[in-house]
Design an enzyme around this catalytic site. Structure first.
Site, PDB file in Angstrom:
ATOM      1  N   ASP A 136      -2.884  -3.552  -5.648  1.00 32.04           N
ATOM      2  CA  ASP A 136      -1.641  -4.070  -6.241  1.00 32.04           C
ATOM      3  C   ASP A 136      -1.882  -5.464  -6.776  1.00 32.04           C
ATOM      4  OD1 ASP A 136      -0.446  -1.847  -5.094  1.00 32.04           O
ATOM      5  OD2 ASP A 136       0.297  -2.963  -3.357  1.00 32.04           O
TER       6      ASP A 136
ATOM      7  N   HIS B 117      -1.086  -3.771  -1.143  1.00 37.84           N
ATOM      8  CA  HIS B 117      -2.363  -3.057  -1.133  1.00 37.84           C
ATOM      9  C   HIS B 117      -3.337  -3.909  -1.954  1.00 37.84           C
ATOM     10  CE1 HIS B 117       0.625   0.295  -1.176  1.00 37.84           C
ATOM     11  NE2 HIS B 117      -0.210   0.935  -0.393  1.00 37.84           N
TER      12      HIS B 117
HETATM   13  C1  XLS Z   1       3.740   5.975   0.622  1.00 38.23           C
HETATM   14  C2  XLS Z   1       3.680   4.899   1.610  1.00 38.23           C
HETATM   15  C3  XLS Z   1       2.892   3.672   1.186  1.00 38.23           C
HETATM   16  C4  XLS Z   1       2.555   2.821   2.381  1.00 38.23           C
HETATM   17  C5  XLS Z   1       1.486   1.815   2.149  1.00 38.23           C
HETATM   18  O1  XLS Z   1       4.532   6.907   0.722  1.00 38.23           O
HETATM   19  O2  XLS Z   1       4.970   4.568   1.988  1.00 38.23           O
HETATM   20  O3  XLS Z   1       3.591   2.962   0.239  1.00 38.23           O
HETATM   21  O4  XLS Z   1       3.686   2.143   2.850  1.00 38.23           O
HETATM   22  O5  XLS Z   1       0.298   2.397   1.771  1.00 38.23           O
END
Ligand code: XLS
Ligand code: NI
Ligand code: NI
Length: 443
Positions: free
Chosen positions: A111, A108
């Site tokens: 991140d 993201h």
């Molecule tokens: C949350 C999601 C998130 C997505 C990406 O539950 O799994 O991590 O994979 O935004």
């Protein structure tokens, strides 16, 4: 094969690159099943599995939970300056991924670099980190499987992002997605993910569901058009999840998203990124979600993890159940693999897994269980009568009146006449226990 890529400081000391050593090895830091170049079912294992490490869990997730403070104190999180800190984190990420010898990562925007509430400043920050990531990718050979924007953590998204009742918030989501798409394109990202954690509602009392879903569709079209205009050739993925953090998320499960994509004319650009623990939250097996996507030609990618059988939460544990994962691989192999995506470890080590090496154990276990499941599923398809038993159950539709029915040639009166002419059907076993044993036999 990744080139080990250590930055100014080595963060995972005393661990060298993880290699395939076979099932007899005593080395804990080795692959027992994942032999990247070994050909299984017509292509190298690495091309079937396309493993990715998730930036957020592995390098940002600090073990904090709603009841307690962080337990994972990262040495890459020490510097005061945001960019310096982000570079240390990226050094740690590429050191880890290249030592794991895995081909991909996913992130993201937030991140990679802490965001402020200033859009232009965020764009600058992300751009700086994109330049840095380019060098890292080149040095290590590690590639970007997908990028995404975090449209759920900032307080402004508490009522949703693209589905927010306030247009002003939606515009901020647009700004963030634009920058995340630019970053993904610049880094050669192969796909782009939309996970709508806050795209849903807490109460229908204050929600115009129809209007919110229309906004979501319009938002996705707008983002897609922008990315295509700017040269993005990859696939967009929607990641379904039924709830958490919202009470109800619009992208509930694979079937719901399929209907949404069809209704809003997004089906040609979007596929699904399915996650194991999201399937179980929705009351499905992961196999169910895979099969729905595969049957619709939308099996894009997967986020690998597992939930907890007793409490049912989204615990995001690393996968390790060979029977389950073998069933996934049967469906994935029969579907002809992922369309554009791969297997992203959207999983986190436990709050009390506080040794640096725990992250290696977790990923090694996850990689090996999928590798072993791939080999097992291929053996089942090649050597057992698994497919035949399943196909034979439908044999009465292959010819005669059954075939006529499939071809749309029979009326309800014809069905009645067939029933009269042929009397009571014989009982035919579904053979479930036999097939369960077949799975175990080939593990
Ligand atoms: C949350 C999601 C998130 C997505 C990406 O539950 O799994 O991590 O994979 O935004
Ligand atoms: Ni998840
Ligand atoms: Ni996920």
């Amino acid at each position: 094969m990744a080139n080990i890529c250590v930055g100014e400081r080595e963060f995972f000391k005393n661990i060298s690159q993880i290699k395939y050593e076979g099932t007899q090895t005593d080395n804990r830091f080795a692959y027992r099943w994942y032999d990247a170049d070994k050909v299984v079912a017509g292509k190298p294992m690495k091309d079937h599995l396309r493993f990715a490490v998730a930036y957020w869990h592995s390098f940002c997730g600090n073990g904090a939970d709603p009841f307690g403070a962080p337990t994972h104190i990262f040495p890459w999180d020490e510097k005061a300056d945001a960019i310096e800190r982000a570079k240390d984190k990226m050094d740690a990420a590429f050191e880890f991924i290249s030592k794991m010898n895995l081909p991909y990562y996913c992130f993201h925007d937030v991140d990679v670099i802490d965001y402020t509430n200033n859009v232009a400043e965020n764009d600058r920050r992300l751009q700086t980190m994109v330049d840095y990531a380019k060098q890292k990718q080149q040095a290590s050979g590690v590639k970007l499987l997908w990028g995404t924007a975090n449209l759920f953590s900032n307080p402004r998204y508490m009522n949703g992002a693209a589905t927010n009742p306030d247009f002003h918030v939606l515009a901020h989501a647009g700004a963030q997605v634009k920058a995340a798409l630019d970053a993904t394109i610049a880094l050669g990202g192969e796909n782009y993910v939309f996970w709508g954690g806050r795209e849903g509602y807490m109460s229908l009392l204050n929600t115009n569901m129809k209007r919110e879903q229309e906004h979501l569709a319009k938002f996705l079209h707008t983002a897609k058009d922008y990315a295509r205009r700017n040269g993005f050739k990859g696939t967009f993925f929607i990641e379904p999840k039924p709830c958490e953090p919202t009470k109800h998320q619009y992208d509930y499960d694979a079937a719901t998203v399929l209907g949404f994509l069809q209704k809003y004319d997004l089906i040609n650009d979007f596929k699904l990124n399915l996650e194991v623990n999201h399937a179980t939250l929705a009351g499905h097996t992961f196999q169910h979600e895979l099969q729905v996507a595969a049957d619709a030609g939308l099996l894009g990618s997967m986020d690998a993890n597992r939930g907890d059988l007793q409490n049912g939460w989204d615990t995001d544990q690393f996968p390790n159940d060979i029977n389950e994962v073998t069933e996934y691989m049967l469906i994935i192999l029969k579907a002809g693999g992922f369309q554009g995506g791969g297997i992203n470890f959207d999983a986190k080590i436990r709050r009390n897994s506080t040794d640096r090496e725990d992250l290696f154990d977790a990923h090694i276990g996850g990689v090996d269980v999928f590798a072993r499941a791939l080999i097992t599923a291929d053996n089942i398809l090649q050597k057992s009568d698994y497919s035949k038993v399943r196909d034979d159950r439908y044999a009465t539709f292959n010819s005669g009146s059954g075939k006529d029915f499939e071809d749309g040639k029979l009326s309800l009166e014809d069905l009645r006449q067939y029933a009269i002419d042929n009397g009571e059907p014989a009982t035919i076993s579904g053979k479930q226990e036999y097939l369960e044993n077949v799975i175990n036999r080939y593990i």
